[in-house]
Write a protein that holds these residues in place. Structure first.
Motif, short mmCIF file in Angstrom:
data_model
loop_
_atom_site.label_atom_id
_atom_site.label_comp_id
_atom_site.label_asym_id
_atom_site.label_seq_id
_atom_site.Cartn_x
_atom_site.Cartn_y
_atom_site.Cartn_z
N ILE A 1 0.83 -1.13 0.06
CA ILE A 1 -0.02 -0.01 -0.06
C ILE A 1 0.90 1.37 0.06
O ILE A 1 1.42 1.50 0.81
N PHE A 2 0.85 2.03 -1.11
CA PHE A 2 1.35 3.46 -1.11
C PHE A 2 0.29 4.43 -1.35
O PHE A 2 -0.53 4.15 -2.22
N SER A 3 0.09 5.45 -0.41
CA SER A 3 -0.86 6.64 -0.84
C SER A 3 -0.34 7.68 -0.60
O SER A 3 0.58 8.03 0.23
N GLU A 4 -0.80 8.57 -1.60
CA GLU A 4 -0.44 10.34 -1.26
C GLU A 4 1.03 10.40 -1.49
O GLU A 4 1.54 11.23 -0.96
N VAL A 5 1.82 9.64 -2.31
CA VAL A 5 3.05 9.79 -2.63
C VAL A 5 3.33 9.87 -3.97
O VAL A 5 2.49 9.27 -4.97
N GLU A 6 4.46 10.17 -4.51
CA GLU A 6 4.97 10.25 -6.01
C GLU A 6 6.16 9.37 -5.84
O GLU A 6 6.76 8.86 -5.01
N PHE A 7 6.22 8.71 -7.26
CA PHE A 7 7.40 7.87 -7.69
C PHE A 7 8.15 8.40 -8.44
O PHE A 7 7.83 8.88 -9.85
N GLU A 8 9.41 8.16 -8.66
CA GLU A 8 10.54 8.56 -9.52
C GLU A 8 10.47 7.42 -10.75
O GLU A 8 9.92 7.88 -11.84
N GLU A 9 10.34 6.14 -10.38
CA GLU A 9 10.05 5.13 -11.40
C GLU A 9 9.93 3.75 -10.53
O GLU A 9 10.68 3.71 -9.68
N LEU A 10 9.06 3.12 -11.19
CA LEU A 10 9.03 1.74 -10.55
C LEU A 10 10.04 0.69 -11.23
O LEU A 10 9.85 0.43 -12.34
N PRO A 11 10.61 0.15 -10.48
CA PRO A 11 11.57 -1.05 -11.03
C PRO A 11 10.92 -2.27 -11.71
O PRO A 11 9.96 -2.46 -11.12
N ASP A 12 11.61 -2.72 -12.59
CA ASP A 12 10.93 -4.25 -13.22
C ASP A 12 10.63 -5.33 -12.09
O ASP A 12 9.99 -6.08 -12.21
N SER A 13 11.58 -5.22 -10.93
CA SER A 13 11.43 -6.23 -10.07
C SER A 13 9.96 -6.36 -9.34
O SER A 13 9.81 -7.36 -8.72
N ILE A 14 9.22 -5.39 -9.55
CA ILE A 14 7.85 -5.47 -9.04
C ILE A 14 7.21 -6.69 -9.61
O ILE A 14 6.30 -7.42 -9.05
N GLY A 15 7.70 -7.19 -10.71
CA GLY A 15 6.94 -8.14 -11.49
C GLY A 15 7.47 -9.67 -10.82
O GLY A 15 6.89 -10.62 -11.23
N ASN A 16 8.50 -9.74 -9.87
CA ASN A 16 8.79 -10.84 -9.27
C ASN A 16 8.31 -11.08 -7.98
O ASN A 16 8.51 -12.22 -7.66
N LEU A 17 7.24 -10.35 -7.55
CA LEU A 17 6.28 -10.75 -6.27
C LEU A 17 5.34 -11.77 -6.76
O LEU A 17 4.10 -11.24 -6.91
N LYS A 18 5.58 -12.99 -6.29
CA LYS A 18 4.75 -14.19 -6.72
C LYS A 18 3.34 -13.74 -5.81
O LYS A 18 2.28 -14.16 -6.44
N HIS A 19 3.62 -13.46 -4.73
CA HIS A 19 2.62 -13.60 -3.66
C HIS A 19 1.61 -12.31 -3.39
O HIS A 19 0.84 -12.25 -2.92
N LEU A 20 2.19 -11.20 -4.31
CA LEU A 20 1.44 -9.90 -4.15
C LEU A 20 -0.10 -9.97 -4.59
O LEU A 20 -0.30 -10.62 -5.62
N ARG A 21 -1.01 -9.62 -3.79
CA ARG A 21 -2.38 -9.49 -4.26
C ARG A 21 -2.67 -8.18 -4.47
O ARG A 21 -2.64 -7.65 -5.55
N PRO A 22 -3.43 -7.31 -3.58
CA PRO A 22 -3.57 -6.08 -4.08
C PRO A 22 -2.59 -5.10 -3.92
O PRO A 22 -1.56 -5.06 -2.96
#
Length: 826
Positions: free
Chosen positions: A573-594
C-alpha cells in the motif's frame, strides 16, 4: 495479531494442505519426489496440534513456556502458508504455459522444489509438536467454537450519583418514557447500546436508583447477564434478586414456578446488564415467562451489540454516546485531584491533554484519573501524554479490560480481521470495498461453506459493525455502508492485540523483529535521498508493507530495495506519494495480491509478469507522461486482477492489447480524469464478469458511453452497474424501487437547467443592447420556449424509462448531486 489468530490461521492452513493433497492425488504428481507423502505428513501434524490450541491459549497467561511455544508455532504456520502459496502460484504458471520447458517444470523441477520446501517446514512443525507434549495440553475437537470469556464481569446496582457526570439529560429522557408506558405496553424492553467503557451500566444504575422508580414499580431486579446466557441461571438470579434468598439445587420447572409466583400481577423493573447472547429463542422464552407481570413492566438491557439491541427491543434502542470533552475533564479532575485541582494549575493543563486521549469515554477518563490521583510529578504526567494508554498498568475495572473484552468474545475469524486493521492510522476512513480486498489478500476468509470470498468478507464486515467496533458510517444510495471509522481507543486496541506481528517505522524508530509480518511506514516524508533502512532487512518474511498518509517522492532505489527484501509481500500500500520510477522487479512478487498506489510523475512503468501473478488490485494515478502504449509499458500476466483504477493519465488515448489478459478476472474498472481517451476498445465486451464500470471527468468517453443513446453503450450494456460522472445505471430488478424517485429528481433538475440556460441567453441579449418591446418579446418567448421544451423532454424521458422498465429492468439512480446525463441544449 493476537494469539487467537493462530486458531484461524492454523485451521485455514490445515484446509489448504488437505486440498493440495487431493489435487496432487488426482493430478498424478503424487509419485514424484514424495510431494504427496510430505503433504500427508504435514496435514497429520497440523491436525494434531490444532486439537490442543484452545487449551494452550487459555494457559499461556500463566505459563511463559506455553506462550513461547505458541509464538514459535505461529511463525512456522506462517512459513507453511507461504510455501503453500508458492506451490499454488507454480501450479498456475504450469497450467497457463504450454511449451516444452513448462512440462519439465511441471513434472520434474517444481515437484523437487516443492518436496524440499514442504519437508523443511514439516520438520520444524514436528519439532514444535514434540515440544508441545511436555505441556500436557488437552485436546478439544471444536477449535472454532466461541469460548467463555474466563473471568466473568459481575455488576451490582449500587451507585453514588455524585460520581456520575454528563448523563442527567439521558436519565430524564428515559425516565419520562418508562414511567408513562403503562398506557401503551404490557411488558417492554429498552436496550442501552454502546461500546465498552461508554457508561451503559452507569446510566442503568442512575435510572434504577431514582426515587420515582421506587414509587412507580412494585419491584426492582438487577441481573448480570454476562458470559453465556443460560435461562436457568438468569431465573435463579431473578429469584435471588427479588427475594434476597439463595436457592440451590432447583430444576428449571421449580425455578420458573417460583419466578412466576414472584412476578405475577406485579409491575417490575428488571435490568439485564451486559447481555451478549444473540440467540433469539432464549430471549423469547425468558420474555414469555416475564409476561405474567402487571402492565407497564420494563426490562432494561445493556449491551455492546446492536444485534442484541435489535433482538430485544420493543422500541428503538437508546444509543449511549461519548461525553463532551469538558464533562470527561470533570471526571478526570474528580478522581485525579479529589477537589484540590486549584492547587495544581500546571497539572490541570497537562490533564487537559491527557483527557483528549479518552475520546469521550468516561471509563477511560476515570482510569487515567485514578492512576494519577497520588502522583504530582509533572514528568510522570507528561509521560502519560506521550505514551500509549495501553502501555499503562491497569486493573480489572479499568478501560483496557473493558474494551479488550469486546475483542475476546469475537469468533476467531473476526479476531483475525479486526487485528489486521492495526495498520490504519487513527480517524482513517475505512472503505468497505477496500477492506474486502484487503482481507482476501491476507487469506483471512473461510470459504469452506462454498460462498465466494466477496460474500464471506462482506459478512465479516457487517459482523464487526454489529459489534460496535466501527462508527461514523457513510451510507450510500443502496443502503450499504461505503466508509466508516474506528474510535481512537478501538484503534489502540487493534494495535495492542497485533503488536507481535506489527512494526511501525518512523524517524524515531526503525527497529523490527524477525517475526514482524506487517510493516507500517510512518516516516512522514519521502525524499529521493531517503535510503531503505538496513535494519528492515531482518524482517524479510513480512507479508504487508503500508505507507499511508506520508508525502514526498519515493526513489527508484528505495522501492527496489523494498521489493528485493520483502519477497513474500501479499499487500503493498502506497498512498499520497509520488514515484520516480517503478523497477521491473515488481513483477517478481509472486505472492502479491492488492497493490494500492498513487503513482505520480512516473514516465516509465512496467508491470509485465512473465509468469501468472496473484495481483488482484492495481491503481495508477496522476502519471502525466504514461500512455501504456510503449512495449515496456505493458499490463500483462495479470490473470487474477480484479480491480483496476486509472486516473490522471493525460496521455492515455486507448487501451493496449495487453489489457485483454484480465478479461476473465476484472470485476471493477475505474477511469478518472483521462481526457485523452474518447472510446473503449471493442473487446471490453469480452469482460464478462465486470460488475462495475466508473467513468468520471472524461467528457469524450462519457458522451460515447452515455446511457442508451451513446455510440459505445452497446459494448458496455452487459455491465450490471455503470457510473458516469455520478449518474449510475443499474441493470437489476432489485433497484427498481429507486426508479420513480430518481426520475422525478432528474426531471426537476432538467427543468432548472433549461431555465438557467434560457435566462443566461436573455442576459446575453440584454448585454448586447436589446430593449423595449423586442426585449419583452424575447423574455416572453424564452419562458414559453423553456416550458414547451421541458414538457416535451419530460414526456420523452418517461416514455424511454417505461420501455426500459418493461423490457430491460433497468434503473437510473442518482445518489449524489443531480448532474444531467446528457446535455440537451448545447
Amino acid at each position: 495479531m493476537g494469539i487467537d489468530v493462530d486458531v484461524i490461521l492454523h485451521c485455514r492452513v490445515v484446509r489448504r494442505v488437505a486440498s493440495f493433497t487431493g489435487e496432487y492425488a488426482i493430478s498424478g504428481i503424487k509419485s514424484t519426489c514424495n510431494v504427496y507423502k510430505e503433504l500427508g505428513k504435514l496435514e497429520k501434524t497440523l491436525s494434531a496440534i490444532s486439537a490442543v490450541l484452545k487449551d494452550a491459549e487459555r494457559k499461556q497467561s500463566t505459563s511463559n513456556a506455553i506462550k513461547e511455544w505458541l509464538d514459535n508455532l505461529k511463525d512456522v504456520v506462517y512459513d507453511i502458508d507461504d510455501v503453500m502459496d508458492t506451490v499454488a502460484t507454480d501450479v498456475l504458471e504450469d497450467d497457463e504455459a504450454c511449451n516444452c520447458l513448462s512440462g519439465i517444470n511441471k513434472f520434474i523441477i517444481h515437484p523437487i522444489q516443492w518436496s524440499v520446501k514442504i519437508k523443511q517446514v514439516r520438520e520444524k512443525l514436528d519439532e514444535i509438536s514434540t515440544n508441545g507434549r511436555d505441556y500436557r495440553l488437552t485436546e478439544e475437537t471444536n477449535i472454532d467454537r466461541q469460548c467463555s470469556r474466563g473471568n466473568v464481569r459481575e455488576t451490582h446496582s449500587f451507585i453514588k450519583e455524585s460520581d456520575i457526570f454528563g448523563r442527567e439529560t439521558a436519565k430524564k429522557e428515559i425516565l419520562d418514557f418508562i414511567l408513562g408506558a403503562e398506557f401503551f405496553y404490557h411488558l417492554f424492553a429498552v436496550p442501552f447500546v454502546g461500546p465498552g467503557g461508554i457508561g451503559k451500566t452507569a446510566l442503568a444504575k442512575l435510572v434504577f436508583n431514582d426515587s420515582r422508580v421506587d414509587e412507580y414499580f412494585d419491584m426492582k431486579l438487577w441481573v448480570c447477564a454476562s458470559d453465556v446466557f443460560d435461562l436457568k441461571r438468569v431465573l435463579h438470579d431473578i429469584l435471588e434478586s427479588g427475594t434476597g434468598e439463595i436457592h440451590t439445587g432447583l430444576n428449571l420447572e421449580v425455578l420458573q414456578n417460583k419466578v412466576c409466583g414472584l412476578l405475577r400481577e406485579r409491575r417490575f423493573l428488571l435490568v439485564l446488564d451486559d447481555m451478549w447472547s444473540e440467540n433469539i429463542s432464549e430471549w423469547e422464552e425468558l420474555k414469555n415467562l416475564l409476561s405474567i407481570c402487571k402492565t407497564g413492566s420494563v426490562v432494561i438491557v445493556t449491551t455492546r451489540s446492536p444485534k442484541v439491541a435489535y433482538m430485544v427491543q420493543t422500541l428503538a434502542p437508546y444509543l449511549v454516546t461519548e461525553l463532551p470533552h469538558d464533562e470527561c475533564m470533570e471526571i478526570f479532575n474528580h478522581y485525579a485531584f479529589r477537589g484540590q485541582e486549584e492547587n495544581y494549575p500546571e497539572l490541570v493543563e497537562i490533564g487537559n491533554s491527557i483527557v483528549e486521549k479518552c475520546g469521550g469515554f468516561p471509563l477511560a477518563a476515570k482510569t487515567l484519573g485514578c492512576m494519577l490521583f497520588d502522583n504530582r510529578d509533572i514528568r510522570e504526567w507528561m509521560h502519560i501524554v506521550e505514551d500509549n494508554m495501553w502501555n499503562l498498568e491497569q486493573h480489572s475495572g479499568d478501560i483496557l479490560p473493558a474494551l479488550k473484552l469486546s475483542y475476546q468474545v469475537l469468533p476467531s475469524h473476526l479476531k483475525a480481521c479486526f487485528s489486521s486493521l492495526s495498520i490504519f492510522p487513527k480517524s482513517y476512513k475505512l472503505n468497505r470495498h477496500f477492506l474486502i480486498r484487503y482481507w482476501m489478500a491476507l487469506g483471512l476468509l473461510d470459504t469452506t461453506t462454498g460462498e465466494s470470498k466477496e460474500v464471506v468478507a462482506e459478512r465479516y464486515f457487517y459482523e464487526l459493525v454489529g459489534r460496535n467496533l466501527f462508527q461514523d458510517f457513510r451510507i450510500v444510495y443502496d443502503g450499504t455502508i461505503n466508509t466508516c471509522k474506528m474510535h481512537d481507543l478501538v484503534n489502540n486496541l487493534a494495535n495492542l492485540v497485533s503488536k507481535r506481528d506489527h512494526a511501525i517505522i518512523s524517524c524515531e524508530k526503525d527497529r523490527v523483529t524477525r517475526n514482524a509480518r506487517h510493516i507500517v511506514w510512518e516516516h512522514g516524508y519521502f525524499s529521493p535521498e531517503l535510503k531503505f533502512p538496513r535494519e528492515l532487512r531482518k524482517a524479510n518474511k513480512a507479508r504487508l508493507f503500508a505507507s499511508i498518509g506520508n508525502i514526498g517522492t519515493v526513489s527508484k532505489a528505495f522501492i527496489k530495495d523494498l521489493l528485493s527484501t520483502f519477497t513474500l509481500l501479499r499487500v503493498l500500500i502506497f498512498s499520497e506519494v509520488e514515484f520516480e520510477e517503478l523497477p521491473d522487479s515488481i513483477g517478481n512478487l509472486k505472492h502479491l495480491r492488492p497493490i494500492h498506489t498513487e503513482l505520480s510523475q512516473v514516465s516509465f512503468f512496467t508491470i509485465q509478469y512473465e509468469e501468472p501473478s496473484n495481483l488482484q488490485k492495481l491503481m495508477i494515478q496522476n502519471c502525466e507522461e504514461l500512455d501504456l502504449m510503449e512495449p515496456a509499458e505493458t499490463i500483462g500476466g495479470l490473470q487474477k486482477i480484479r480491480v483496476l483504477s486509472l486516473g490522471g493519465l493525460t496521455k492515455l488515448v486507448e487501451f493496449p492489447d495487453s489489457f485483454r489478459t484480465i478479461a476473465h478476472s476484472l470485476e471493477y474498472l475505474a477511469i478518472n480524469s483521462c481526457n485523452g481517451i474518447i472510446r473503449l476498445p471493442n473487446f471490453i465486451q469480452d469482460f464478462t464478469i465486470l460488475k462495475k464500470l466508473v467513468i468520471h471527468d472524461c467528457p469524450g468517453l462519457i458522451e460515447r458511453c452515455a446511457f442508451l443513446w451513446g455510440e459505445d453503450f452497446h459494448i458496455i450494456a452487459h455491465v450490471p452497474q455503470i457510473d458516469l460522472d455520478g449518474i449510475i445505471f443499474l441493470n437489476s430488478r432489485e433497484y427498481e424501487r429507486y426508479n420513480d424517485i430518481m426520475l422525478l429528481a432528474n426531471h426537476t433538475y432538467f427543468l432548472l437547467l433549461c431555465w438557467k440556460r434560457w435566462w443566461s441567453r436573455y442576459n446575453e441579449k440584454c448585454a448586447r443592447g436589446f430593449g423595449g418591446d423586442q426585449d419583452f418579446k424575447f423574455w416572453l418567448t424564452s419562458i414559453y420556449g423553456n416550458m414547451v421544451i421541458c414538457v416535451v423532454c419530460k414526456f420523452m424521458y418517461l416514455v424511454v424509462f417505461i420501455l426500459i422498465r418493461k423490457n430491460a429492468s433497468a434503473t437510473v439512480v442518482k445518489p449524489k448531486m443531480l448532474i444531467p446525463m446528457v446535455n440537451f441544449y448545447g
